[in-house]
Design an enzyme around this catalytic site. Structure first.
Site, PDB file in Angstrom:
ATOM      1  N   ASN A 174      -2.153   0.335   0.268  1.00  0.00           N
ATOM      2  CA  ASN A 174      -1.087   0.184  -0.719  1.00  0.00           C
ATOM      3  C   ASN A 174      -1.070  -1.262  -1.209  1.00  0.00           C
ATOM      4  O   ASN A 174      -1.303  -2.181  -0.441  1.00  0.00           O
ATOM      5  CB  ASN A 174       0.251   0.568  -0.058  1.00  0.00           C
ATOM      6  CG  ASN A 174       1.469   0.265  -0.920  1.00  0.00           C
ATOM      7  OD1 ASN A 174       2.404  -0.371  -0.463  1.00  0.00           O
ATOM      8  ND2 ASN A 174       1.474   0.722  -2.143  1.00  0.00           N
ATOM      9  N   GLY A 175      -0.792  -1.421  -2.502  1.00  0.00           N
ATOM     10  CA  GLY A 175      -0.689  -2.765  -3.069  1.00  0.00           C
ATOM     11  C   GLY A 175      -1.672  -2.984  -4.198  1.00  0.00           C
ATOM     12  O   GLY A 175      -2.886  -2.955  -3.991  1.00  0.00           O
ATOM     13  N   PRO A 199       7.604   4.981  -1.512  1.00  0.00           N
ATOM     14  CA  PRO A 199       9.070   4.959  -1.563  1.00  0.00           C
ATOM     15  C   PRO A 199       9.525   3.622  -2.146  1.00  0.00           C
ATOM     16  O   PRO A 199       9.113   2.572  -1.672  1.00  0.00           O
ATOM     17  CB  PRO A 199       9.474   5.069  -0.081  1.00  0.00           C
ATOM     18  CG  PRO A 199       8.289   4.625   0.701  1.00  0.00           C
ATOM     19  CD  PRO A 199       7.072   4.810  -0.153  1.00  0.00           C
ATOM     20  N   MET A 200      10.329   3.682  -3.209  1.00  0.00           N
ATOM     21  CA  MET A 200      10.804   2.447  -3.837  1.00  0.00           C
ATOM     22  C   MET A 200      12.313   2.525  -4.018  1.00  0.00           C
ATOM     23  O   MET A 200      12.815   3.460  -4.645  1.00  0.00           O
ATOM     24  CB  MET A 200      10.116   2.240  -5.198  1.00  0.00           C
ATOM     25  CG  MET A 200       8.632   1.951  -5.085  1.00  0.00           C
ATOM     26  SD  MET A 200       7.842   1.819  -6.707  1.00  0.00           S
ATOM     27  CE  MET A 200       7.682   3.553  -7.159  1.00  0.00           C
ATOM     28  N   LYS A 205       4.958   2.937   7.511  1.00  0.00           N
ATOM     29  CA  LYS A 205       4.487   2.038   6.450  1.00  0.00           C
ATOM     30  C   LYS A 205       4.800   0.607   6.873  1.00  0.00           C
ATOM     31  O   LYS A 205       5.910   0.309   7.315  1.00  0.00           O
ATOM     32  CB  LYS A 205       5.197   2.359   5.131  1.00  0.00           C
ATOM     33  CG  LYS A 205       4.733   1.443   3.999  1.00  0.00           C
ATOM     34  CD  LYS A 205       5.104   1.948   2.622  1.00  0.00           C
ATOM     35  CE  LYS A 205       4.364   1.121   1.583  1.00  0.00           C
ATOM     36  NZ  LYS A 205       5.224   0.280   0.773  1.00  0.00           N
ATOM     37  N   CYS A 242       9.437  -3.305   4.449  1.00  0.00           N
ATOM     38  CA  CYS A 242      10.312  -3.871   3.416  1.00  0.00           C
ATOM     39  C   CYS A 242      10.550  -5.358   3.655  1.00  0.00           C
ATOM     40  O   CYS A 242      11.025  -5.757   4.719  1.00  0.00           O
ATOM     41  CB  CYS A 242      11.650  -3.150   3.375  1.00  0.00           C
ATOM     42  SG  CYS A 242      12.725  -3.856   2.117  1.00  0.00           S
TER      43      CYS A 242
END
Length: 335
Positions: free
Chosen positions: A205-206, A19-20, A142, A103
């Site tokens: 992730n990353g 999700p961005m 997340k 976030c």
């Protein structure tokens, strides 16, 4: 063996679209689904915004059948608001609910939401429990490694959140303090995956930006799947390229110019359909240079595309790009 979240079967090694904010809206998700994403998420949605029925937050609940399986991601700093927002989001009919504890941006983290909750794990646990109890859907989370290098507490987070019922965890291999700088470090993600107490799927992730890296890190870190974010912007083919490399050990040829123009055109069309002509044209501007990265002397076209307001003229420009660059070989590596 298939990876499952609740009763959602994601196949052997799923590739998830991250999700961005201001990126992963329905038009973008459409092209990523075509590119091979196994599961996707909405942009993150403010729990307070949902409760107030803020138009922008409500619009982010739009999901479509072809996107399934899809999760709605929410964030907030108030437990009761998160519980109410979960009930509202559940009515939109997603396949799962996801909580953003990752976030790092100031206007989220400094309001006590997103990664800020890594500083208060007791509150994070209570909030997660409230969300789990407020929906019949599987709940996933997340997060990041920790707030900073001195407080990498994601192992405790993983155990405690699993204990109260989350069904998968995605970990971004940076601390909040790192934002998106430096390199992602997946070693802690591997430790969590190896922890005998952890039974839920763990996604890394990353920095996954090439098929080789995905294949190497799959072996090195032992995760159940990967979430891809920035590398998919303007390059939705990354999902199919990684899958092809996993299956064959060979590179799939990069998208042809025709495929790049077609994906950009589809994204543009969906953008207008979903947002209306004015906003659709305006919000598409940030994507053009990503779709045509690597094309020589592209700047004049980019300038025209980001200034143009007439829809038919934009379609004509895309046709012109096809004609002008048609003799150029595909760009096989992602910039």
């Amino acid at each position: 063996m298939s990876v499952k979240i609740g009763n959602i079967d994601l196949g052997e090694f799923p590739l998830l679209l991250a999700p961005m904010e201001d990126v992963s809206d329905p038009p973008f998700r459409y092209v990523c689904k075509q590119g091979g994403a196994d599961m996707m998420y909405t942009e993150f949605i403010s729990s307070e915004g949902l409760i107030r029925s803020a138009a922008k937050s409500r619009q982010k609940l739009d999901i479509f059948e072809y996107e399934r399986p899809i999760g709605i991601q929410i964030f907030g700093s108030d437990i009761e608001s998160m519980r109410e927002a979960t009930e509202i989001a559940t009515l939109a009919g997603p396949d799962l609910m996801d909580i953003n504890y990752g976030c790092p941006v100031k206007n989220v983290a400094c309001r006590g939401a997103g990664s800020a909750l890594l500083q208060d794990i007791d509150k994070m646990v209570k909030m997660t429990e409230a969300v789990v109890k407020a929906t019949h859907l599987p709940v996933t989370v997340k997060t990041r490694l920790g707030w900073d290098d001195n407080t990498k507490n994601v192992e405790e987070v993983a155990e405690r959140l699993q204990d109260i019922g989350i069904q998968a965890l995605t970990i971004h291999g940076r601390t909040r303090a790192q934002l998106y700088k430096g390199e992602a470090d997946w070693t802690l993600i591997r430790e969590i995956k190896r922890n005998p107490r952890i039974k839920i799927p763990i996604f890394g992730n990353g920095d996954i930006d090439s098929p080789e890296k995905a294949a190497n890190w799959r072996l090195e870190y032992g995760v159940d799947g990967m979430m891809i974010g920035r590398a998919a912007i303007g390059y939705p083919w990354i999902f199919r390229e990684i899958k092809h490399f996993f299956a064959t050990g060979e590179h799939l040829e990069g998208p042809t110019l025709e495929e790049r123009v077609a994906a950009c055109r589809t994204h543009f069309t969906k953008s207008i359909e979903w947002k209306g002509p004015k906003v659709g044209v305006f919000e598409m501007r940030r994507h053009y240079s990503n779709y045509f990265k690597g094309l020589p002397d592209f700047k004049p076209y980019r300038t025209q595309l980001v200034k143009e307001e007439n829809i038919e003229t934009i379609y004509a420009l895309l046709d012109e790009i096809t004609d002008k660059y048609s003799n150029i070989a595909p760009v096989t590596e992602m910039a």
